[in-house]
Design a protein around this motif. Sequence first.
Motif, PDB file in Angstrom:
ATOM      1  N   GLN A   1      -4.859 -19.334 -54.819  1.00 13.19           N
ATOM      2  CA  GLN A   1      -3.860 -20.029 -54.009  1.00 13.19           C
ATOM      3  C   GLN A   1      -2.872 -19.008 -53.443  1.00 13.19           C
ATOM      4  OE1 GLN A   1      -4.159 -21.416 -57.441  1.00 13.19           O
ATOM      5  NE2 GLN A   1      -5.655 -22.905 -56.768  1.00 13.19           N
TER       6      GLN A   1
ATOM      7  N   ASN B   1       0.587 -19.926 -52.216  1.00 12.03           N
ATOM      8  CA  ASN B   1       1.562 -20.348 -53.222  1.00 12.03           C
ATOM      9  C   ASN B   1       2.130 -19.167 -53.997  1.00 12.03           C
ATOM     10  OD1 ASN B   1      -0.494 -22.714 -52.937  1.00 12.03           O
ATOM     11  ND2 ASN B   1       1.370 -23.629 -53.747  1.00 12.03           N
TER      12      ASN B   1
ATOM     13  N   ARG C   1       5.414 -23.552 -49.587  1.00 14.71           N
ATOM     14  CA  ARG C   1       4.483 -22.545 -49.068  1.00 14.71           C
ATOM     15  C   ARG C   1       4.951 -21.964 -47.738  1.00 14.71           C
ATOM     16  NH1 ARG C   1      -0.550 -26.452 -49.749  1.00 14.71           N
ATOM     17  NH2 ARG C   1       1.041 -27.705 -48.714  1.00 14.71           N
TER      18      ARG C   1
END
Length: 111
Positions: free
Chosen positions: A66, A69, A102
């Motif tokens: 991710q 993130n 994000r």
Amino acid sequence: ASHKWYADVILDYIDPNNEYFQHRLYRESCVKTTDNVYIKDLRVIKNVPMKDMILVDNAIYSFGLQLSNGIPIIPFKQDKTDNEFLFLKRFLQDCHNLDDLREPLKASFHF
């Protein structure tokens, strides 16, 4: 991907009143690869949307699943002039009420 005893000292310093962190992930929360690398996978947290989660680590590969993130951080080397945690704390304070965490990460780190 630190051990709980180490990570909690740092997290308690950054967030002494538990205002910013809803969950804390430690080495035990990671997926260990066949190469003995610890990878964080936010998909294990079912009750929090991805837009509301941030991973902080000095090894980018640990949040490689991710990237949007993730916040990369320089490892602490017991240098009294190291302000990395203060920068991180300010960054988290500035973005903690945003609808999608994000977005400032993409703008700042270009992952």
